[in-house]
Motif scaffolding. Structure first.
Motif, PDB file in Angstrom:
ATOM      1  N   LEU A 169       0.835  -1.207   0.000  1.00  0.00           N
ATOM      2  CA  LEU A 169       0.000   0.000   0.000  1.00  0.00           C
ATOM      3  C   LEU A 169       0.873   1.261   0.000  1.00  0.00           C
ATOM      4  N   SER A 170       1.976   1.208   0.730  1.00  0.00           N
ATOM      5  CA  SER A 170       2.914   2.345   0.736  1.00  0.00           C
ATOM      6  C   SER A 170       3.526   2.546  -0.649  1.00  0.00           C
ATOM      7  N   GLU A 171       3.788   1.428  -1.344  1.00  0.00           N
ATOM      8  CA  GLU A 171       4.318   1.524  -2.709  1.00  0.00           C
ATOM      9  C   GLU A 171       3.291   2.159  -3.650  1.00  0.00           C
ATOM     10  N   VAL A 172       2.017   1.831  -3.439  1.00  0.00           N
ATOM     11  CA  VAL A 172       0.951   2.441  -4.243  1.00  0.00           C
ATOM     12  C   VAL A 172       0.947   3.949  -4.037  1.00  0.00           C
ATOM     13  N   GLU A 173       1.073   4.375  -2.785  1.00  0.00           N
ATOM     14  CA  GLU A 173       1.087   5.803  -2.482  1.00  0.00           C
ATOM     15  C   GLU A 173       2.273   6.504  -3.141  1.00  0.00           C
ATOM     16  N   GLY A 174       3.393   5.779  -3.279  1.00  0.00           N
ATOM     17  CA  GLY A 174       4.556   6.342  -3.957  1.00  0.00           C
ATOM     18  C   GLY A 174       4.302   6.584  -5.435  1.00  0.00           C
ATOM     19  N   LEU A 175       3.476   5.721  -6.044  1.00  0.00           N
ATOM     20  CA  LEU A 175       3.182   5.862  -7.475  1.00  0.00           C
ATOM     21  C   LEU A 175       2.018   6.822  -7.735  1.00  0.00           C
ATOM     22  N   GLU A 176       1.273   7.145  -6.697  1.00  0.00           N
ATOM     23  CA  GLU A 176       0.111   8.024  -6.859  1.00  0.00           C
ATOM     24  C   GLU A 176       0.500   9.402  -7.390  1.00  0.00           C
ATOM     25  N   GLU A 221     -10.265   4.299  -0.325  1.00  0.00           N
ATOM     26  CA  GLU A 221      -9.879   2.885  -0.361  1.00  0.00           C
ATOM     27  C   GLU A 221      -8.562   2.656   0.378  1.00  0.00           C
ATOM     28  N   LYS A 222      -7.632   3.569   0.217  1.00  0.00           N
ATOM     29  CA  LYS A 222      -6.340   3.432   0.900  1.00  0.00           C
ATOM     30  C   LYS A 222      -6.502   3.542   2.414  1.00  0.00           C
ATOM     31  N   VAL A 223      -7.308   4.508   2.833  1.00  0.00           N
ATOM     32  CA  VAL A 223      -7.537   4.705   4.275  1.00  0.00           C
ATOM     33  C   VAL A 223      -8.215   3.478   4.879  1.00  0.00           C
ATOM     34  N   ARG A 224      -9.258   2.979   4.196  1.00  0.00           N
ATOM     35  CA  ARG A 224      -9.990   1.820   4.724  1.00  0.00           C
ATOM     36  C   ARG A 224      -9.127   0.564   4.722  1.00  0.00           C
ATOM     37  N   ARG A 226      -5.845   0.372   4.947  1.00  0.00           N
ATOM     38  CA  ARG A 226      -4.868   0.477   6.036  1.00  0.00           C
ATOM     39  C   ARG A 226      -5.539   0.209   7.382  1.00  0.00           C
ATOM     40  N   SER A 227      -6.737   0.743   7.539  1.00  0.00           N
ATOM     41  CA  SER A 227      -7.481   0.528   8.785  1.00  0.00           C
ATOM     42  C   SER A 227      -7.803  -0.945   8.992  1.00  0.00           C
ATOM     43  N   HIS A 228      -8.262  -1.631   7.928  1.00  0.00           N
ATOM     44  CA  HIS A 228      -8.588  -3.064   8.037  1.00  0.00           C
ATOM     45  C   HIS A 228      -7.347  -3.891   8.361  1.00  0.00           C
ATOM     46  N   CYS A 229      -6.229  -3.570   7.720  1.00  0.00           N
ATOM     47  CA  CYS A 229      -4.986  -4.314   7.977  1.00  0.00           C
ATOM     48  C   CYS A 229      -4.530  -4.135   9.424  1.00  0.00           C
ATOM     49  N   ASN A 230      -4.613  -2.913   9.926  1.00  0.00           N
ATOM     50  CA  ASN A 230      -4.219  -2.658  11.320  1.00  0.00           C
ATOM     51  C   ASN A 230      -5.155  -3.352  12.298  1.00  0.00           C
ATOM     52  N   GLN A 251     -12.254 -10.359   4.364  1.00  0.00           N
ATOM     53  CA  GLN A 251     -13.214 -10.080   3.288  1.00  0.00           C
ATOM     54  C   GLN A 251     -13.273  -8.583   2.996  1.00  0.00           C
ATOM     55  N   GLU A 252     -13.259  -7.765   4.049  1.00  0.00           N
ATOM     56  CA  GLU A 252     -13.270  -6.305   3.864  1.00  0.00           C
ATOM     57  C   GLU A 252     -11.984  -5.836   3.196  1.00  0.00           C
ATOM     58  N   MET A 253     -10.872  -6.428   3.571  1.00  0.00           N
ATOM     59  CA  MET A 253      -9.598  -6.099   2.927  1.00  0.00           C
ATOM     60  C   MET A 253      -9.682  -6.394   1.431  1.00  0.00           C
ATOM     61  N   GLY A 254     -10.289  -7.515   1.093  1.00  0.00           N
ATOM     62  CA  GLY A 254     -10.420  -7.902  -0.312  1.00  0.00           C
ATOM     63  C   GLY A 254     -11.253  -6.910  -1.107  1.00  0.00           C
ATOM     64  N   ARG A 255     -12.336  -6.410  -0.492  1.00  0.00           N
ATOM     65  CA  ARG A 255     -13.185  -5.429  -1.198  1.00  0.00           C
ATOM     66  C   ARG A 255     -12.393  -4.165  -1.532  1.00  0.00           C
ATOM     67  N   GLU A 256     -11.617  -3.687  -0.571  1.00  0.00           N
ATOM     68  CA  GLU A 256     -10.845  -2.457  -0.807  1.00  0.00           C
ATOM     69  C   GLU A 256      -9.748  -2.674  -1.850  1.00  0.00           C
ATOM     70  N   ILE A 257      -9.109  -3.836  -1.805  1.00  0.00           N
ATOM     71  CA  ILE A 257      -8.057  -4.133  -2.787  1.00  0.00           C
ATOM     72  C   ILE A 257      -8.643  -4.217  -4.193  1.00  0.00           C
ATOM     73  N   ASN A 258      -9.811  -4.848  -4.324  1.00  0.00           N
ATOM     74  CA  ASN A 258     -10.460  -4.953  -5.642  1.00  0.00           C
ATOM     75  C   ASN A 258     -10.840  -3.572  -6.186  1.00  0.00           C
ATOM     76  N   THR A 259     -11.394  -2.732  -5.318  1.00  0.00           N
ATOM     77  CA  THR A 259     -11.778  -1.380  -5.754  1.00  0.00           C
ATOM     78  C   THR A 259     -10.544  -0.574  -6.133  1.00  0.00           C
TER      79      THR A 259
END
Length: 291
Positions: A169-176, A221-224, A226-230, A251-259
């Protein structure tokens, strides 16, 4: 703390007269599937054992096997009522003499008469039942220790994979940083090639671009995620094993990753999302074995 659904425990107890051995094994199952193998002598304790298993073992496909050994091998031997046997035999002999019948096996007939032979293995006394239950509780204790040890191994693996998703997720933020400019550049180039730069209304273009980019925003999606992972990682600090809870969070983590993947519109981010999905699938596979 989490426990594995796979478990094994065994224990034996004796009191000088009898020795009971109890073995418990379990595999994955959504519910408690209990299979008991008991000697006939303790068949009346089946309901008690089932009730205790339901309270102490929770879930899993559980096989419980009980064996019994008596120090005196004749302790549970059948007994013969000699007086009653003699009485039956005498009566049968008298009738046979009156009928002049000498071909009947009178002894076998008398032995099969009611209450002549009594089986002593139908029930156990309180002392013997106490030995059985002590062996059972010791086996459950060893069984749960095994589950906890296996659970610790699973927990380390699950934590590692959840932390990997956070790293991705941090890598995604780097590419954003480069994502939105690239999207703008692609759309602008498409319009210029299609209708010519001089024919593009820049004000309208900027308005439409803001609307389009807003639809592709992945901040929530990034905020949610990160929250689900924590929350997933924090769940391991609970005193109880909570495999179902971890399953819901995954399951919630999967929804955010798919979106996140569907909105990415960026090859690099989509590649990272694929790696996230790989780790999440491994998490879900492991959670099938968590109590």
């Amino acid at each position: 703390m989490i426990k594995s659904m796979t478990g094994y425990g065994t224990a034996s107890k004796e009191n000088g007269k009898v020795k009971y051995s109890v073995e418990i094994k379990s595999l994955n199952s959504k519910f408690l599937e209990l299979n008991l193998r008991l000697p006939k002598v303790v068949s009346d304790k089946e309901l008690t054992l089932r009730t205790e298993c339901s309270k102490l073992l929770e879930r899993g496909k559980v096989n419980l096997n009980v064996t019994v050994e008596y120090t005196d091998q004749t302790a549970k031997a059948s007994s013969i009522n000699a007086d009653l046997l003699k009485k039956y035999y005498g009566q049968l002999q008298q009738i046979a003499n009156e009928l002049n019948d000498t071909h009947v096996n009178l002894f076998e007939l008398a032995l099969n008469m009611p209450e002549v032979v009594t089986n002593n293995d139908d029930t156990v006394d309180d002392e013997e039942a106490s030995v059985l239950m002590d062996a059972f509780y010791d086996a459950v204790q060893h069984f749960n220790i095994f589950r906890e040890d296996e659970g610790n191994v699973l927990a380390q693996d699950l934590k590692k994979r959840a932390e990997l998703i956070l790293t991705y997720l941090s890598e995604v933020e780097g590419l954003e940083v480069e994502r939105i400019p690239l999207i703008r550049q692609r759309i602008e180039q498409f319009l210029n090639d299609s209708v010519g730069k001089e024919n593009v209304d820049q004000n309208r273009f900027e308005q439409e671009l803001v609307y389009y980019i807003d639809k592709l925003d992945v901040t929530e999606e990034k905020v949610r995620l990160r929250s689900h992972c924590n929350y997933f990682l924090k769940a391991f600090d609970s005193a109880d094993s909570n495999g179902k809870k971890l399953g819901f969070i995954s399951q919630e983590m999967g929804r955010e990753i798919n979106t996140l993947g569907s909105k990415a519109n960026h090859a690099g981010i989509q590649q990272i999302v694929v790696r996230m999905k790989e780790e999440l699938e491994k998490i879900k596979e492991q959670l099938l074995n968590v109590l």
